[in-house]
Motif scaffolding. Sequence first.
Motif, PDB file in Angstrom:
ATOM      1  N   ALA A 619      25.488  40.270  31.460  1.00  0.00           N
ATOM      2  CA  ALA A 619      26.494  39.598  30.552  1.00  0.00           C
ATOM      3  C   ALA A 619      27.454  40.901  30.525  1.00  0.00           C
ATOM      4  O   ALA A 619      27.997  41.456  29.491  1.00  0.00           O
ATOM      5  N   ASP A 620      28.032  41.046  31.771  1.00  0.00           N
ATOM      6  CA  ASP A 620      28.835  41.956  32.035  1.00  0.00           C
ATOM      7  C   ASP A 620      30.360  41.133  32.191  1.00  0.00           C
ATOM      8  O   ASP A 620      30.444  40.240  33.220  1.00  0.00           O
ATOM      9  N   LEU A 621      31.274  41.388  31.452  1.00  0.00           N
ATOM     10  CA  LEU A 621      32.520  40.401  31.550  1.00  0.00           C
ATOM     11  C   LEU A 621      33.684  41.094  30.937  1.00  0.00           C
ATOM     12  O   LEU A 621      33.839  42.202  30.436  1.00  0.00           O
ATOM     13  N   VAL A 622      35.152  40.902  31.262  1.00  0.00           N
ATOM     14  CA  VAL A 622      36.268  41.154  30.858  1.00  0.00           C
ATOM     15  C   VAL A 622      37.096  40.056  30.351  1.00  0.00           C
ATOM     16  O   VAL A 622      37.307  38.877  30.920  1.00  0.00           O
ATOM     17  N   ILE A 623      37.758  40.212  29.130  1.00  0.00           N
ATOM     18  CA  ILE A 623      38.573  39.254  28.631  1.00  0.00           C
ATOM     19  C   ILE A 623      40.052  39.604  28.722  1.00  0.00           C
ATOM     20  O   ILE A 623      40.461  40.872  28.367  1.00  0.00           O
ATOM     21  N   LEU A 624      40.780  38.853  29.586  1.00  0.00           N
ATOM     22  CA  LEU A 624      42.322  39.493  29.843  1.00  0.00           C
ATOM     23  C   LEU A 624      43.198  38.657  29.051  1.00  0.00           C
ATOM     24  O   LEU A 624      43.020  37.586  28.572  1.00  0.00           O
ATOM     25  N   GLU A 625      44.247  39.119  28.744  1.00  0.00           N
ATOM     26  CA  GLU A 625      45.382  38.462  28.004  1.00  0.00           C
ATOM     27  C   GLU A 625      45.994  37.296  28.536  1.00  0.00           C
ATOM     28  O   GLU A 625      46.623  36.188  28.006  1.00  0.00           O
ATOM     29  N   GLN A 626      46.086  37.386  29.964  1.00  0.00           N
ATOM     30  CA  GLN A 626      46.546  36.386  30.836  1.00  0.00           C
ATOM     31  C   GLN A 626      45.681  36.154  31.758  1.00  0.00           C
ATOM     32  O   GLN A 626      44.847  36.824  32.194  1.00  0.00           O
ATOM     33  N   ASP A 627      45.833  34.996  32.563  1.00  0.00           N
ATOM     34  CA  ASP A 627      45.169  34.499  33.579  1.00  0.00           C
ATOM     35  C   ASP A 627      45.624  34.933  34.946  1.00  0.00           C
ATOM     36  O   ASP A 627      46.835  34.773  35.291  1.00  0.00           O
ATOM     37  N   PRO A 628      45.018  35.922  35.585  1.00  0.00           N
ATOM     38  CA  PRO A 628      45.613  36.410  36.973  1.00  0.00           C
ATOM     39  C   PRO A 628      45.884  35.190  38.167  1.00  0.00           C
ATOM     40  O   PRO A 628      46.451  35.518  39.162  1.00  0.00           O
ATOM     41  N   TRP A 647      32.876  43.937  28.353  1.00  0.00           N
ATOM     42  CA  TRP A 647      31.735  43.813  27.776  1.00  0.00           C
ATOM     43  C   TRP A 647      30.461  44.291  29.036  1.00  0.00           C
ATOM     44  O   TRP A 647      30.855  43.897  30.183  1.00  0.00           O
ATOM     45  N   LYS A 648      29.638  45.110  28.631  1.00  0.00           N
ATOM     46  CA  LYS A 648      28.634  45.314  29.582  1.00  0.00           C
ATOM     47  C   LYS A 648      27.318  45.287  28.987  1.00  0.00           C
ATOM     48  O   LYS A 648      26.813  45.694  27.819  1.00  0.00           O
ATOM     49  N   GLY A 649      26.617  44.232  29.644  1.00  0.00           N
ATOM     50  CA  GLY A 649      25.160  43.972  29.054  1.00  0.00           C
ATOM     51  C   GLY A 649      25.135  43.179  27.583  1.00  0.00           C
ATOM     52  O   GLY A 649      24.359  43.640  27.037  1.00  0.00           O
ATOM     53  N   GLY A 650      26.184  42.559  27.452  1.00  0.00           N
ATOM     54  CA  GLY A 650      26.166  41.737  26.266  1.00  0.00           C
ATOM     55  C   GLY A 650      26.653  42.518  24.846  1.00  0.00           C
ATOM     56  O   GLY A 650      26.707  42.535  23.882  1.00  0.00           O
ATOM     57  N   ARG A 651      27.135  44.078  25.294  1.00  0.00           N
ATOM     58  CA  ARG A 651      27.717  44.891  24.355  1.00  0.00           C
ATOM     59  C   ARG A 651      29.140  45.265  24.732  1.00  0.00           C
ATOM     60  O   ARG A 651      29.623  45.724  25.886  1.00  0.00           O
ATOM     61  N   LYS A 652      30.002  45.100  23.541  1.00  0.00           N
ATOM     62  CA  LYS A 652      31.457  45.368  23.761  1.00  0.00           C
ATOM     63  C   LYS A 652      31.638  46.891  23.934  1.00  0.00           C
ATOM     64  O   LYS A 652      31.285  47.571  23.077  1.00  0.00           O
ATOM     65  N   VAL A 653      32.000  47.313  25.241  1.00  0.00           N
ATOM     66  CA  VAL A 653      32.233  48.569  25.391  1.00  0.00           C
ATOM     67  C   VAL A 653      33.747  49.291  25.260  1.00  0.00           C
ATOM     68  O   VAL A 653      34.160  50.346  25.487  1.00  0.00           O
ATOM     69  N   TYR A 654      34.723  48.073  25.274  1.00  0.00           N
ATOM     70  CA  TYR A 654      35.994  48.539  24.834  1.00  0.00           C
ATOM     71  C   TYR A 654      36.821  47.328  24.481  1.00  0.00           C
ATOM     72  O   TYR A 654      36.621  46.302  24.735  1.00  0.00           O
ATOM     73  N   THR A 655      37.709  47.730  23.470  1.00  0.00           N
ATOM     74  CA  THR A 655      38.670  46.702  22.542  1.00  0.00           C
ATOM     75  C   THR A 655      40.118  47.414  22.810  1.00  0.00           C
ATOM     76  O   THR A 655      40.152  48.511  22.367  1.00  0.00           O
TER      77      THR A 655
END
Length: 659
Positions: A619-628, A647-655
């Motif tokens: 569950a490594d993912l990124v949430i972006l404000e806009q769709d590239p 998010w890395k491994g289901g844990r939020k590492v940056y906000t």
Amino acid sequence: MGSKGNDHNCTHCGCENPIWKALKHTLDLTAHTGKGSSLAPEPGSESIIFTGGVIYPLKDGNMDDRVEALAIHGGDVVASGSLADVRARMKAKGINCKTQQLEGKTLLPGLIEPHVHIVQTSAIQGWLDLGAIVELSPADLAKDRSDPAALKKDQRLRPRYDWNWLKDEIRKNIPKDSSTWILGRMVDPALMPFKEVKNDLNQLTTFYCDLNETGDKVGNLDCIVTQNPLLMISASMHTIYLNTAACKAVYNSQNAHSKALREQYRTFQAYLDATRGNLQEEAGMLPAIYSIPFKQALDLLNIFSHIKDYFEQASRRGVTLLYDAMMDKVSKNILKAYDLMHHRNVRIGYAVPYDSKDSKQKADFPVTKEAARSFYQAGLKVISDGSNQGLTGYQAQPYCCKTKPELGNFNFCDPDGTTTPTVIPDAYQATINEAMATGWPLMIHANGDRAISFTLSAYETALKKSSGLEKRHRIEHCSLLSDAHLQSMKKLGISPSFLIGHVGYWGYSFEKAIFEDKATQMLDLCKSALEHDLRISLHSDCSVTPLGPLRSMEQAVTRKMEGMRDDQGLFISDPRRQPILNEAECLSRKQALKAITYDAAWQCHAENWMGSLQDGHFADLVILEQDPLDEKVPATSIRDIKVCETWKGGRKVYTSLDS
């Protein structure tokens, strides 16, 4: 390696930082990490269903599929699809979870940097930044957040980058103690103003030292500072520049390299006349590096702080996997020691230098999920030539600007010792044969077109009619390509990883001063590579260019030459006025996004766990404000899309601060 195949005789972009190579042995962390230690395990993760936005899982590299919801649990992706179906599957598994509304934001797999240099970059991060590319710090971002125009400076060329800027920046940082050295990094003559010369060789800005010159001569470092020793290393890591005070300190130093220097040059004046403070390649640079005062070399002890900043920068830019292209034993021990005290917010894959002891261990494939969870080796690294912007990439035709040698350097010499061979040296072929025989995949650094020709020939011989796709052998940077090169890569199953910043940052200098028409026709042929059915990735080679897959995506889509100057000598910041380098090679948004996610994971032997959000993947993912991928977002602003969460491994590492 060199003439006898035993060692490299040149230095090359970020792929071999000579400062790190010389000073790394001052840090012996083996006792603190242990031979069998592994990096820290994943901490607890969250159970969440994401919905209410744009979600691209990129399953099997499908760039068109969008889903309504995605669920994670235990550090992995559990389900994706309609919200009702995802909820039903989570319930069937007995997983209690919360729902996070994306509020129209875009969720993607975590972004991948497939060629970086973590510890080597961090080792000199405390030096004075004399580079042309702006990287805003967290403090800068917080200060400028209310000013959208200010944020547009990040990962772009600073408006003014010339001799006067360099002079002012150094003078602002002259220590009061004249024995303290001024140590600068990332200085880049290729991005300084140049002079085009019709029917002759063009002229780049050059640095030298000369106390006898009168007036403020462009390039004379003694015009900036005379009392304190000044040492600057170029952004290409190919050259060190010294003022006269530093030259004296180097010549009179008691280290073994300086003693050998005094045997070669019987007087200081002879040394000064021969070098003028311009030291190239390892042999010339090491006496200067070892002459840096010990108290300043000890800045390496702050390396953990710099590594932490490096990882945090990766998270701010949506990166969840860093693939280190030159992981030596000391670097590995430093990262292991770092993980004993900090939780690392990125995954790390790596290749080790072929001539190291680690390269002799048995290849371990395929990469297991447990290995990919934290820290895994997936290749060996060989360096064939130098840097194109450093004028050491090995070319078939001479550079169009003044430089020696005029073809650049190949790192494997002919029997007579020449670094400009016309046929592939036996030592190079032997090295590739031996490296491939280990069973590890190879990453071969090749920038110039002749270096690429030699590399493809060496691959063909070593593969013995098998396909390179089986091990995913790569060519790194792969800058100056012909159609014949691409056909050979397709035939052999070799994939390229492009340093796309060559187009964005240096494209104008390449086209107007360094390569001329050759740059227009051959530089970073990303689209042509795809048309030859090659899988490609885009990388930063950080520190050569900043971490930033979205910026790489933008530069591959637009191919805007950001290095063009206006009548006042300032870089043109308005993308509408920036010319395009070879528009036929522009990637679509989907092609470029795939090159920083799914196909980058494939090149890094991690596609079974990363690069897409398939069930069972991390569950490594990124949430972006806009769709590239949304055409309403200007292509020239893709690098400015805000990373809201990583998010890395289901844990939020940056906000982000205002998400």
